[in-house]
Write a protein that holds these residues in place. Sequence first.
Motif, PDB file in Angstrom:
ATOM      1  N   PHE A 191     -12.239  60.567 -14.412  1.00  0.00           N
ATOM      2  CA  PHE A 191     -13.076  61.764 -14.365  1.00  0.00           C
ATOM      3  C   PHE A 191     -14.290  61.629 -15.280  1.00  0.00           C
ATOM      4  N   ASP A 192     -14.108  60.985 -16.437  1.00  0.00           N
ATOM      5  CA  ASP A 192     -15.252  60.740 -17.323  1.00  0.00           C
ATOM      6  C   ASP A 192     -16.276  59.841 -16.644  1.00  0.00           C
ATOM      7  N   LYS A 193     -15.802  58.802 -15.955  1.00  0.00           N
ATOM      8  CA  LYS A 193     -16.717  57.919 -15.226  1.00  0.00           C
ATOM      9  C   LYS A 193     -17.467  58.681 -14.150  1.00  0.00           C
ATOM     10  N   LEU A 194     -16.754  59.542 -13.427  1.00  0.00           N
ATOM     11  CA  LEU A 194     -17.371  60.325 -12.365  1.00  0.00           C
ATOM     12  C   LEU A 194     -18.411  61.298 -12.952  1.00  0.00           C
ATOM     13  N   TYR A 195     -18.068  61.943 -14.046  1.00  0.00           N
ATOM     14  CA  TYR A 195     -18.999  62.867 -14.696  1.00  0.00           C
ATOM     15  C   TYR A 195     -20.255  62.128 -15.164  1.00  0.00           C
ATOM     16  N   ASN A 196     -20.067  60.946 -15.758  1.00  0.00           N
ATOM     17  CA  ASN A 196     -21.218  60.152 -16.205  1.00  0.00           C
ATOM     18  C   ASN A 196     -22.082  59.724 -15.025  1.00  0.00           C
ATOM     19  N   SER A 197     -21.462  59.369 -13.917  1.00  0.00           N
ATOM     20  CA  SER A 197     -22.222  58.989 -12.722  1.00  0.00           C
ATOM     21  C   SER A 197     -23.038  60.155 -12.194  1.00  0.00           C
TER      22      SER A 197
END
Length: 113
Positions: A34-40
């Motif tokens: 989810f952190d990766k998705l938010y950063n993307s």
Amino acid sequence: MRKIQNGKITKQILSTVPEMNLNGKNTLHIHQEFDKLYNSITEAKETATPMRTIVKKNNIKTMAKFRRLTKILDRYHQALITNGKTDHLDRTIRNILIILIQEGNVCKEQWWQ
């Protein structure tokens, strides 16, 4: 119109992000995904949104008064250098400095607003 274009660009950028596979994963791995998705999403939004600069115009009357006081103070300072120190000249310069400081505070207050 611009928002639609930004949205299309954001969707195009996010279409390259791989899908998450969360089946059988632990909570730590899910949070990382989810952190990766938010950063993307954040990066896509920043890439698609053009930078805007905001220029705030100050009050022209206040700035003109500040400039005028500065010029007057410079003239009195030149008179002080040329003619020497007198009580009248010293009081006048001190009063102009006080008014100039007050006007500078007004300009600063308007700038912060």
